[in-house]
Design a protein around this motif. Structure first.
Motif, mmCIF file in Angstrom:
data_model
loop_
_atom_site.group_PDB
_atom_site.id
_atom_site.type_symbol
_atom_site.label_atom_id
_atom_site.label_comp_id
_atom_site.label_asym_id
_atom_site.label_seq_id
_atom_site.Cartn_x
_atom_site.Cartn_y
_atom_site.Cartn_z
ATOM 1 N N ASP A 1 1.977 -7.528 -0.248
ATOM 2 C CA ASP A 1 3.159 -7.267 0.577
ATOM 3 C C ASP A 1 4.344 -8.118 0.150
ATOM 4 O OD1 ASP A 1 1.769 -5.491 2.109
ATOM 5 O OD2 ASP A 1 1.782 -6.683 3.950
ATOM 6 N N ASP A 2 5.533 -7.654 0.518
ATOM 7 C CA ASP A 2 6.746 -8.439 0.344
ATOM 8 C C ASP A 2 7.692 -8.103 1.486
ATOM 9 O OD1 ASP A 2 8.593 -10.210 -0.659
ATOM 10 O OD2 ASP A 2 8.946 -9.137 -2.537
ATOM 11 N N MET A 3 8.717 -8.886 1.607
ATOM 12 C CA MET A 3 9.769 -8.658 2.589
ATOM 13 C C MET A 3 11.094 -8.638 1.827
ATOM 14 S SD MET A 3 10.299 -10.740 6.171
ATOM 15 C CE MET A 3 10.824 -12.258 5.372
ATOM 16 N N GLU A 4 11.729 -7.474 1.779
ATOM 17 C CA GLU A 4 12.990 -7.343 1.047
ATOM 18 C C GLU A 4 14.135 -7.909 1.884
ATOM 19 O OE1 GLU A 4 13.426 -3.233 0.161
ATOM 20 O OE2 GLU A 4 11.876 -3.233 -1.410
ATOM 21 N N ILE A 5 14.909 -8.803 1.271
ATOM 22 C CA ILE A 5 16.035 -9.438 1.960
ATOM 23 C C ILE A 5 17.295 -9.182 1.134
ATOM 24 C CG2 ILE A 5 16.932 -11.589 2.915
ATOM 25 C CD1 ILE A 5 14.025 -12.655 2.793
ATOM 26 N N ALA B 1 0.834 -1.210 0.000
ATOM 27 C CA ALA B 1 0.000 0.000 0.000
ATOM 28 C C ALA B 1 0.858 1.245 0.000
ATOM 29 C CB ALA B 1 -0.915 0.005 1.220
ATOM 30 N N GLY B 2 2.093 1.139 -0.513
ATOM 31 C CA GLY B 2 2.981 2.289 -0.519
ATOM 32 C C GLY B 2 3.972 2.236 0.621
ATOM 33 N N GLU B 3 4.796 3.264 0.697
ATOM 34 C CA GLU B 3 5.911 3.249 1.631
ATOM 35 C C GLU B 3 5.689 4.092 2.881
ATOM 36 O OE1 GLU B 3 8.490 1.286 1.335
ATOM 37 O OE2 GLU B 3 7.668 0.501 -0.526
ATOM 38 N N GLU B 4 4.461 4.503 3.161
ATOM 39 C CA GLU B 4 4.231 5.300 4.353
ATOM 40 C C GLU B 4 4.641 4.530 5.601
ATOM 41 O OE1 GLU B 4 1.968 4.676 2.078
ATOM 42 O OE2 GLU B 4 0.797 6.433 1.523
ATOM 43 N N GLU B 5 5.135 5.265 6.603
ATOM 44 C CA GLU B 5 5.552 4.630 7.849
ATOM 45 C C GLU B 5 4.362 3.995 8.557
ATOM 46 O OE1 GLU B 5 8.246 3.183 10.422
ATOM 47 O OE2 GLU B 5 8.646 4.323 8.605
ATOM 48 N N THR B 6 3.229 4.676 8.520
ATOM 49 C CA THR B 6 1.998 4.123 9.088
ATOM 50 C C THR B 6 0.885 4.237 8.047
ATOM 51 O OG1 THR B 6 1.373 6.259 10.051
ATOM 52 C CG2 THR B 6 2.629 4.730 11.444
ATOM 53 N N VAL B 7 0.043 3.239 7.986
ATOM 54 C CA VAL B 7 -1.066 3.231 7.037
ATOM 55 C C VAL B 7 -2.352 3.142 7.835
ATOM 56 C CG1 VAL B 7 -2.091 2.103 5.050
ATOM 57 C CG2 VAL B 7 0.389 2.077 5.329
ATOM 58 N N SER B 8 -3.114 4.234 7.876
ATOM 59 C CA SER B 8 -4.368 4.254 8.620
ATOM 60 C C SER B 8 -5.480 3.634 7.785
ATOM 61 C CB SER B 8 -4.743 5.688 8.997
ATOM 62 O OG SER B 8 -5.050 6.436 7.836
ATOM 63 N N GLU B 9 -6.561 3.292 8.455
ATOM 64 C CA GLU B 9 -7.722 2.750 7.760
ATOM 65 C C GLU B 9 -8.259 3.759 6.755
ATOM 66 O OE1 GLU B 9 -12.201 1.234 9.019
ATOM 67 O OE2 GLU B 9 -10.540 1.006 10.456
ATOM 68 N N GLU B 10 -8.255 5.049 7.119
ATOM 69 C CA GLU B 10 -8.750 6.099 6.222
ATOM 70 C C GLU B 10 -7.880 6.214 4.973
ATOM 71 O OE1 GLU B 10 -8.212 6.430 9.455
ATOM 72 O OE2 GLU B 10 -10.326 6.408 10.103
ATOM 73 N N LYS B 11 -6.549 6.158 5.137
ATOM 74 C CA LYS B 11 -5.649 6.234 3.985
ATOM 75 C C LYS B 11 -5.830 5.029 3.066
ATOM 76 C CE LYS B 11 -1.890 9.036 5.909
ATOM 77 N NZ LYS B 11 -0.443 9.050 6.285
ATOM 78 N N LEU C 1 -8.555 3.262 2.667
ATOM 79 C CA LEU C 1 -9.817 3.409 1.952
ATOM 80 C C LEU C 1 -9.680 4.410 0.805
ATOM 81 C CD1 LEU C 1 -12.754 2.635 1.679
ATOM 82 C CD2 LEU C 1 -13.321 4.335 3.432
ATOM 83 N N ALA C 2 -8.945 5.497 1.046
ATOM 84 C CA ALA C 2 -8.713 6.489 -0.005
ATOM 85 C C ALA C 2 -7.936 5.871 -1.169
ATOM 86 C CB ALA C 2 -7.960 7.687 0.562
ATOM 87 N N LYS C 3 -6.939 5.025 -0.879
ATOM 88 C CA LYS C 3 -6.164 4.375 -1.933
ATOM 89 C C LYS C 3 -7.036 3.415 -2.742
ATOM 90 C CE LYS C 3 -1.628 4.570 0.333
ATOM 91 N NZ LYS C 3 -0.805 5.089 -0.784
ATOM 92 N N LEU C 4 -7.903 2.688 -2.054
ATOM 93 C CA LEU C 4 -8.791 1.759 -2.749
ATOM 94 C C LEU C 4 -9.745 2.500 -3.678
ATOM 95 C CD1 LEU C 4 -9.553 -0.655 0.222
ATOM 96 C CD2 LEU C 4 -8.466 -1.307 -1.930
ATOM 97 N N ARG C 5 -10.267 3.639 -3.212
ATOM 98 C CA ARG C 5 -11.154 4.441 -4.056
ATOM 99 C C ARG C 5 -10.406 4.979 -5.273
ATOM 100 N NH1 ARG C 5 -13.670 7.683 1.092
ATOM 101 N NH2 ARG C 5 -15.437 6.265 1.536
ATOM 102 N N ALA C 6 -9.178 5.445 -5.046
ATOM 103 C CA ALA C 6 -8.383 6.009 -6.137
ATOM 104 C C ALA C 6 -8.052 4.954 -7.196
ATOM 105 C CB ALA C 6 -7.100 6.624 -5.591
ATOM 106 N N LYS C 7 -7.940 3.682 -6.778
ATOM 107 C CA LYS C 7 -7.584 2.601 -7.699
ATOM 108 C C LYS C 7 -8.807 1.845 -8.233
ATOM 109 C CE LYS C 7 -2.988 2.416 -7.734
ATOM 110 N NZ LYS C 7 -2.187 2.338 -8.982
ATOM 111 N N ARG C 8 -10.003 2.316 -7.881
ATOM 112 C CA ARG C 8 -11.202 1.547 -8.195
ATOM 113 C C ARG C 8 -11.386 1.347 -9.707
ATOM 114 N NH1 ARG C 8 -16.211 3.573 -5.042
ATOM 115 N NH2 ARG C 8 -14.983 2.693 -3.331
ATOM 116 N N SER C 9 -11.222 2.384 -10.488
ATOM 117 C CA SER C 9 -11.397 2.257 -11.944
ATOM 118 C C SER C 9 -10.375 1.285 -12.530
ATOM 119 C CB SER C 9 -11.255 3.629 -12.608
ATOM 120 O OG SER C 9 -12.287 4.495 -12.193
ATOM 121 N N PHE C 10 -9.139 1.412 -12.068
ATOM 122 C CA PHE C 10 -8.081 0.505 -12.533
ATOM 123 C C PHE C 10 -8.417 -0.932 -12.154
ATOM 124 C CE2 PHE C 10 -4.104 -1.795 -11.676
ATOM 125 C CZ PHE C 10 -3.483 -1.683 -12.910
#
Length: 367
Positions: free
Chosen positions: A263-267, A228-238, A240-249
């Protein structure tokens, strides 16, 4: 936490088995195909309520039987004792019990017995696809937290429903339906994101230290790569906003493009992705470091060392790495190791009880 008596009825190739490990480490040897991995699988089932090899409980039932039963008597460092049991039948499905009292939900067993298993196939954690690394995190966290287990189950359920809606499409009504599912998806995604991020931040330093102790000369670095991006914290509101922004795609592609399922874990080793540049030996050492780091995380959070299961691990390591691992095991909790070479197991686990797995599933104590 240590395991005393383990009982199996109609589990995999075991018609009936009762063995008392006495809370001590155990080395189990025998030819391939005798069921050594099945024995470890039963212990994993007690700790996590699920197999690490299949999602279908019917596959765990001995051929010709109608169900299975697995139970174990566990002792804590403070002296408390607990009996856990998992049963499955065609008629009644899967059930769990604690101290012979049936639980309302299987999740009530989670967190009572930490288990970490290492097998040759685990090299996929560092060399395979992101899905394998997500599974590593999920197995670790589901063993620790019923909150995480519930959030992951609900997220997966909502994700499946949303995906079906995206693929089928409902014309003008799709947006209204997706709004409802998006709100639920964001709700359950947030705790999955946050708990995975926190776990990786703790596992990383442990893994780096253990990798060095196993003879690794390069710096091992582990980082969380959220879907869901590189933000340090991802709130429920953020979210939901990302899901809405990607809805057409998402409607065009028929799949959800944001969420923990990506998700992934970089090693990295020495700053380079181990998946692309690591040697076979480096992959083996990194996987061991990650698994032992997960054990350290469990011990810190649960206050008890987890059971450590090594499934034919020493045959996959060179002598130097095997010796380093053996030295490390002296610092771990109760360990169960399997293999075909009795002398090698004796050498690497000198204080362990020895058992020979005979044809037909008989486990013979060899001192």
């Amino acid at each position: 936490m240590t395991l005393g008596t383990l009982r199996l009825i109609d589990f995999r190739n075991f018609q009936g088995l009762e063995v008392d490990f006495g809370g001590r480490s155990a080395a189990v040897w025998g030819p391939n195909g005798r069921g050594k991995s099945n024995l470890l699988e039963a212990i994993i089932l007690l700790g996590t309520t699920r197999s690490h090899r299949t999602r279908r409980d019917a596959e765990l039932v001995r051929f010709g039987a109608r169900g299975y039963a697995v139970s174990g008597e566990l002792s804590g460092s403070a002296g408390g004792r607990t009996t856990l049991a998992i049963t499955y039948s065609e008629a009644e499905g899967k059930r769990g019990s604690v101290d012979r009292k049936e639980t309302a939900r299987l999740s009530e067993i989670v967190g009572r017995c930490g288990v970490v298993c290492v097998s040759p196939e685990d090299v996929e954690i560092t060399s395979g696809e992101p899905e394998v690394r997500r599974r590593y995190l999920d197995l670790t966290l589901c063993s620790l937290s019923t909150v995480y287990l519930r959030a992951l189950q609900e997220y997966n359920r909502v994700h499946r429903h949303r995906g079906r809606l995206l693929r089928e499409g409902l014309g003008p009504e799709a947006a209204a339906h997706l709004e409802t599912w998006d709100a639920q998806l964001a709700r359950w995604a947030q705790p999955v994101f946050s708990m995975r991020r926190e776990a990786v931040s703790e596992i990383g330093p442990y893994a780096e230290e253990i990798y060095g102790a196993l003879g690794g000369r390069e710096e091992l670095a582990v980082a969380y790569a959220p879907g869901a991006g590189e933000e340090e914290t991802v709130s429920e509101e953020k979210l939901l906003a990302k899901l809405r922004a990607k809805r057409s795609f998402d409607l065009r592609t028929g799949r959800t493009s944001v969420g923990p399922h990506r998700d992934d874990m970089e090693i990295r080793l020495g700053g380079k992705p181990i998946r692309s540049y690591g040697s076979r030996g480096q992959h083996r050492s990194a996987v061991l470091a990650l698994k032992l780091a997960a054990a350290r995380l469990m011990e810190r959070r649960m206050g008890e060392a987890p059971l450590l299961l090594l499934d034919d691990v020493f045959t996959e390591l060179d002598e130097g790495r095997s010796d380093a691992l053996a030295a490390r095991l002296a610092r771990e909790g109760q360990t169960f190791a399997t293999g075909t070479d009795r002398e090698a197991l004796r050498r690497f686990l000198p204080g362990a009880e020895g058992f020979s797995l005979e044809e037909g599933g008989a486990l013979v104590h060899a001192g």
